[in-house]
Scaffold this motif. Sequence first.
Motif, PDB file in Angstrom:
ATOM      1  N   PHE A 182       1.778   1.486   9.102  1.00 55.50           N
ATOM      2  CA  PHE A 182       0.751   1.650   8.086  1.00 55.50           C
ATOM      3  C   PHE A 182      -0.531   0.912   8.444  1.00 55.50           C
ATOM      4  O   PHE A 182      -1.622   1.341   8.090  1.00 55.50           O
ATOM      5  CB  PHE A 182       1.280   1.219   6.722  1.00 55.50           C
TER       6      PHE A 182
ATOM      7  N   LEU B 126      -2.224   3.217  10.718  1.00 53.45           N
ATOM      8  CA  LEU B 126      -2.760   4.338   9.965  1.00 53.45           C
ATOM      9  C   LEU B 126      -4.027   3.937   9.229  1.00 53.45           C
ATOM     10  O   LEU B 126      -5.019   4.660   9.219  1.00 53.45           O
ATOM     11  CB  LEU B 126      -1.701   4.822   8.977  1.00 53.45           C
ATOM     12  N   ARG B 127      -3.971   2.775   8.641  1.00 56.46           N
ATOM     13  CA  ARG B 127      -5.151   2.303   7.920  1.00 56.46           C
ATOM     14  C   ARG B 127      -6.331   2.125   8.856  1.00 56.46           C
ATOM     15  O   ARG B 127      -7.449   2.516   8.554  1.00 56.46           O
ATOM     16  CB  ARG B 127      -4.837   0.963   7.261  1.00 56.46           C
TER      17      ARG B 127
ATOM     18  N   ARG C 236      -6.514   5.619  -2.816  1.00 59.87           N
ATOM     19  CA  ARG C 236      -7.448   4.997  -1.894  1.00 59.87           C
ATOM     20  C   ARG C 236      -8.777   5.727  -1.965  1.00 59.87           C
ATOM     21  O   ARG C 236      -8.835   6.932  -2.038  1.00 59.87           O
ATOM     22  CB  ARG C 236      -6.898   5.064  -0.474  1.00 59.87           C
TER      23      ARG C 236
ATOM     24  N   ALA D  58       0.159   7.318   0.595  1.00 62.85           N
ATOM     25  CA  ALA D  58       1.182   6.771   1.469  1.00 62.85           C
ATOM     26  C   ALA D  58       2.551   7.075   0.905  1.00 62.85           C
ATOM     27  O   ALA D  58       2.719   7.297  -0.282  1.00 62.85           O
ATOM     28  CB  ALA D  58       0.999   5.280   1.591  1.00 62.85           C
ATOM     29  N   VAL D  59       3.491   7.107   1.796  1.00 59.92           N
ATOM     30  CA  VAL D  59       4.864   7.308   1.379  1.00 59.92           C
ATOM     31  C   VAL D  59       5.293   6.085   0.589  1.00 59.92           C
ATOM     32  O   VAL D  59       5.093   4.959   1.018  1.00 59.92           O
ATOM     33  CB  VAL D  59       5.771   7.458   2.603  1.00 59.92           C
ATOM     34  N   SER D  60       5.846   6.343  -0.553  1.00 58.01           N
ATOM     35  CA  SER D  60       6.274   5.189  -1.317  1.00 58.01           C
ATOM     36  C   SER D  60       7.602   4.694  -0.772  1.00 58.01           C
ATOM     37  O   SER D  60       8.294   5.382  -0.045  1.00 58.01           O
ATOM     38  CB  SER D  60       6.418   5.572  -2.780  1.00 58.01           C
ATOM     39  N   PHE D  61       7.899   3.481  -1.138  1.00 57.78           N
ATOM     40  CA  PHE D  61       9.167   2.901  -0.719  1.00 57.78           C
ATOM     41  C   PHE D  61      10.296   3.742  -1.290  1.00 57.78           C
ATOM     42  O   PHE D  61      10.269   4.108  -2.454  1.00 57.78           O
ATOM     43  CB  PHE D  61       9.230   1.480  -1.267  1.00 57.78           C
TER      44      PHE D  61
ATOM     45  N   TRP E 197       0.848  -1.170   0.000  1.00 58.55           N
ATOM     46  CA  TRP E 197       0.000   0.000   0.000  1.00 58.55           C
ATOM     47  C   TRP E 197       0.887   1.223   0.000  1.00 58.55           C
ATOM     48  O   TRP E 197       0.618   2.221  -0.620  1.00 58.55           O
ATOM     49  CB  TRP E 197      -0.846  -0.051   1.255  1.00 58.55           C
ATOM     50  N   ASN E 198       1.968   1.135   0.681  1.00 57.44           N
ATOM     51  CA  ASN E 198       2.805   2.316   0.750  1.00 57.44           C
ATOM     52  C   ASN E 198       3.977   2.268  -0.187  1.00 57.44           C
ATOM     53  O   ASN E 198       4.587   3.252  -0.444  1.00 57.44           O
ATOM     54  CB  ASN E 198       3.327   2.498   2.158  1.00 57.44           C
ATOM     55  N   ARG E 199       4.320   1.114  -0.629  1.00 55.03           N
ATOM     56  CA  ARG E 199       5.624   1.067  -1.266  1.00 55.03           C
ATOM     57  C   ARG E 199       5.683   1.241  -2.763  1.00 55.03           C
ATOM     58  O   ARG E 199       5.579   2.341  -3.233  1.00 55.03           O
ATOM     59  CB  ARG E 199       6.383  -0.121  -0.775  1.00 55.03           C
TER      60      ARG E 199
END
Lengths: 296, 1247
Positions: free
Chosen positions: B480, B483-484, A245, B450-453, A237-239
């Motif tokens: 996360f 957060l979710r 969303r 979200a912050v990406s990798f 989800w973040n990467r």
Amino acid sequence: MILTKAQYDEIAQCLVSVPPTRQSLRKLKQRFPSQSQATLLSIFSQEYQKHIKRTHAKHHTSEAIESYYQRYLNGVGRNGAAPVLLDLANEVDYAPSLMARIILERFLQEHEETPPSKSVINSMLRDPSQIPDGVLANQVYQCIVNDCCYGPLVDCIKHAIGHEHEVLLRDLLLEKSLSFLDEDQLRAKGYDKTPDFILQVPVAVEGHIIHWIESKASFGDECSHHAYLHDQFWSYWNRPSKQERHRNGSLRSFPAVHDDKGFEKKELDFCQGPPLDFGVIQLSRPDCFLLSPRNH
Amino acid sequence: MAAVLESLLREEVSVAAAVRWIARSAQSSEVTAPTRPQAWPESAFRDDPGEAAALSSLRPLRKEFVPFLLNFLREQSSRVLPQGPPTPAKAPGSSAALPGRPGGPPRGGRGARSQLFPPTEPSSTAAAEAPSARRGGRRRGPGPGRERGGRGSGGLEEGVSGESSPWAGGRRPRGSGSPGSPSLARSDPPNLSNLEEFPPVGSVPPGPAGTKPSRRINPTPVSEERSLSKPKTCFTSPPINCVPSSQSSVPDTSPWGHGLPPGCRSLQEEREMLRKERSKQLQQSPTPACPTSESGSPLPSRTGNLTAEPADPARVSSRQRLELIALIYSSCIAENLVPNLFLELFFVLQLLTARRMVATKESDLEPIPGALDSLESPLFQSVHDCVFFAVQVLEHQFQVLSYLDKGTLKLLAENERLLCFSPALQGRLRAAYEGSVAKVSLAMPPSAQAVSFQPETDNRANFSSDRAFHTFKKQRDVFFEVLREWEDRHEEPGWDFEKGLGSRIRAMMGQLSAACSHSHFVRLFQKQLLQMCQSPSGTGGTVLGEAPDVLSMLGADKLGRLRRLQERLVAPQSSGGPCPPPTFPGCQGFFRDFILSASSFQFNQHLMDSLSLKIRELNSLALPQPEPSDEDGESDVDWQGERRQFAMVLLSLRLLAKFLGFVAFLPYRGPEPPPTRELQDSILALRSQVPPALDVRALLQQGLRARRAVLTVPWLVEFLSLADHIVPLLDYYRSIFTLLLHLHRSLVLSKESEGEMCFLNKLLLLAVLGWLFQIPTVPEDLFFLEEGQLDTFEVDTVTSEQGLDGMPVVDQHLLYTCCPYIGELRKLLASWVSGSSGRSGGFVRKITPTTTTGLGAQPPRTTQGLQAQLAQAFFHNQPPSLRRTVEFVAERIGSNCVKHIKATLVADLVRQAESLLQEQLVTQGQEGGDPAQLLEILCSQLCPHGAQALTRGREFCQKKSPGAVRALLPEETPAAVLSSAENIAVGLATEKACAWLSANITALIRREVKAAVSRTLRAQGPEPAARGERRGCSRACEHHAPLPSHLISEIKDVLALAVGPRDPEEGVSPEHLEQLLGQLGQTLRCRQFLCPPAEQHLAKCSVELASLLVADQIPVLGPPVQHRLERGQARRLLHMLLSLWKDDFQVPVPLQLLLSPRNLGLLADTRPREWDLLLFLLRELVEKGLMGRTEIEACLGSLHDAQWPKDFSEELATLFNPLLAEPHMPEPQLRACELVQTNRGTVLAQS
């Protein structure tokens, strides 16, 4: 081919308390002739795993182990050629391979000074020839080849399916000229957890934006979705991809791909939108569909 | 103080003189002459000796004048507007409202209308403590004086000697000391920012549910005639002033309507009843905080569900007086003598939109003894007066109004009262509206990404150990997950952050042990914060207290629906009034709660460090400073980009500063200021030792000097808004406040000279500063302190260099984004429109939100020396876009250059390293020595080649930059300009690339070589065969072979069948087996789907299958008699297997399994034992080179350990001895059939 939730449930219903053996599978095939063996096996395996997860603990109490071991010893004492271990497993409603492991562990404890390491056990299960006791070796082997839900062979089959579908998926992506990064490339970039493919240019399927695809090659029921999400995919989800969303903010769309080889493949993406019933969309090949079982 | 006002009213003193007098007091050092409002004639500024004399006697009172005036106006309006114009005011007790409260609404139920004008009791206390509360003394007296003393109390106390003041005693219009009476207490100036007391029109009750909402009052039908005046009938009734005839059907929709004699009579009665009711309530609630104690709360609500009284210019009672006061008031506003410009505007608009009053002027004047004095009689005697006054002020404030957003302008321009009272102003407003492009949406675009990798910081190489890396991974996932969960659940009623997530967060924080993991986590946290909250006001979707404005959601044609809605709703929503306390709306709430729940000292410290660093970085970001070019239309397009970038930086800074303030002052924050002075002193002594988390004063001074106040001040305000009660008393912060105060004074909007700040920049600063001065933790009297230290401030005027301040970086959108409370003006006007029953429908329009995009990377300005100056001069003469283009190109090409070097030079070196390593391994044998040593050797050989990177980099930049510049600049660019731009771009790109390369190339090569070495060494390790060259399938292959998984599954079934247990009728056909092996061959030849583990299992299964064949254990289907495989068939199958093993398997086949005790045991169990197939197989294996004799021998040797039946062991020995004894038997002699024959014979003979 597509399997609806109702069909799935119907199949799953037949699998309550059925031993994971060849015979059971044969009966299942007779009951659902329209489903391929692989599909049935996959569902069987999945349902049976749920069952094992629930009952696992009770077979691992020291009393239970002791009683199984004594029964095994008695059994082989009477007739070493009889399927003692397999019958025992079926009788107590436990997977034969797992029963074999219990007995093997117990046996090794008795015969070796040091408690056996996990790797030793695993290696013996993979190759029962290494088991010092010939009778036990045969018993274990019998359990393993007859178990259709657990054991090294089944694991290997699952792994192979996973790999095959990754290859199929890659072909599909190449065929569709979708640019992607595969797992190896991602790992080289330092990503810790990697999905099978990250699309370099996202695509929209059925109104949802798909950024990455993971093929799991097991039947995508609700429970396993959640498990996978938790173990592996939530971090995405973040990467690697920017996920949009939806305002309601939950992740719930998990299309599964079925193909003519009969295996179910699951493509996860974090799509959004109101829950739908099973939506079907033809992805690329006539025999390959995206299935979105959202509304569990 | 009132004397001044009175003398003004009596025209003893001219307004101009008075304002000058006040302004001087405000800027006592008189560095700058008081500037005059433009409207005033020059003559007004001539000093009149008489005036001067009259005023000089009042000199000590000067600085109290403004608070007095504000107080006076509020007081007057409160009398006239019975529903209590909800002008927000700073609550005396609002300091209790913690900014950090979840959900944001200010706390404290003390909000009572009456509190704005506190009763005598606190005032006398304050007066008694006046010495300690003197301005100079930062340690002001505790207790009610501090608590209740409203705006400007300190100054007042200083100047007026207690009760002897002319205003303190009997001249108070109403009974002094009666709590809740709107007294003109001189020491109780209005508390302008208390939402509780003065919630804005149509606002949601901000207090907690337990507080009695002060605004929602159901109309009490006190007589039968009123039965029709229920809100809903009022709501649908047409406005009186335009459709009076329609009222005939509804006799008395407005209870206080004019011209209805019976209404008047009953009005008297009703008022009497109301008064009784009021006094009853007063008795019930003795505290002055009683929410409904005063201001006619029992009257129908102020939410606009009452028809407004029409205002008529002809019925204004005392024009001249109103004009005068309006002028003074406007002048004070214009000179920034009031703390909050927008608060005053809000107040004025409230007056403009006042719906009705308690009394009509003729019939209901409170009996005031000796009401001859001009101040004694109420200033606003009717709605007409209010509107007149408001319009007067608005006329003076036209300039500010014209900069408001388009929606507000439209609402103002279409306000019928305004049109009625000043068509000229209306005309100007309409013109301003038509010319305005400032569309501002109050709706916030949701943003939650979200912050990406981040491969460069998040990968393994940045962690000390695998363990730390994995821990971080886990934490990231937990973060996360939390957060979710928050996103999904925080809006659920009854969900509590701490209960829901607290323990998980703390458990996660507990895992952060090493300092480096803290910094990793903080980086993630901060990035996520910026990403989620950077959008305007940081709301991700709808958030408590931030519900989308009903009005802005409904289109023009939906007003009918709106009306229905309003019937149901208590009030239209609002985002917290014109002076909301600092809150953490939307996603910000998550981060705040996370910090609170984590309650980790280490985390907070790392977070502060990280935030400070980022703030410094952004604050000093060289925002492009192109000359505002006026000649071409292109500049406008360019400015869009400039503004966007500025807005992004500013919003990020504000967010970061807010959180820095939150964390930095977190340990000190408490609900109340210290109770006693001693305690406060000791705290002060202690706190003054603590260095600030970030040297904000230096940054502020720097910002002022560099004329970047427009960037620095807004974030500083955010930072300070979260300070605790003690902070403003500390010397360090005190000086900051003083600086800000002077900045505020200096931002006179009407001054527009060369080098001045742009209007909207000023407006932004005024808005944020005004807001800051209203923050509960900021001392109320701070604003009105006299004679600050100006010396620190003079830095501002020294430099004349063009800074950000002079550039139009702020637009309305940014203004409204930073100060959403300005939108309250619009809401106020909109609720007026909706309240006047749709006659003016169509005002409220949906506005498409505009968003800002991400902040582009900023090219650093690193060029130095003459060349750099030349380049600067070159850019100076060119349009700003040229410079940006060049810098952009340089930045990108420089970055690409580095990537290119990585992909070419470094990759080559890595390849060299690999081949060198191979050589090394060959010469030194398999081990090759210590990997670290190997690496050193390789690096020492290869790193010198890194020097090439610079030359190659230069070449790359030289080659690539010009084309890019050419492509991006207009085609018409003169050749000389183009080539200069190209050269500069090349230079900058080269500089950037080379700077990076020279600093990092060695490390980069080292890292890559290290990775390559470990890769190679690993590849040298076990299972070389698996890694060895693998043949793919042939080109012609169409990959139609059966899938490996399918084959394993099939073979497994055969094995299971053979091993049993099986039903009697089960079995396999020989054809099936043959087919299976055929498929296996296909699969092994088409390797598309084959992975090594699958192949290994296939190999193993095939060996098992062979064993079963040899032992004749496979049950065969067929005619019932034949349950064994025919010899020939078995041999054919074994042949197939042999060929597969030999030619198709690419993994090692575990052939030794054939001779494992278990598989041989299969033979031992069969009677009669048949060895021929086994012998056949073994011979073939040897022949095909698949197994060596020695290998077989070894296997057989190990068989001896097993326990066999005695005869079986003997048979084994007999059989295998000849096999092993024939080392070089030529193939023709080893006829399989012969062997079988003989062996069979032996076996039979023996059995």
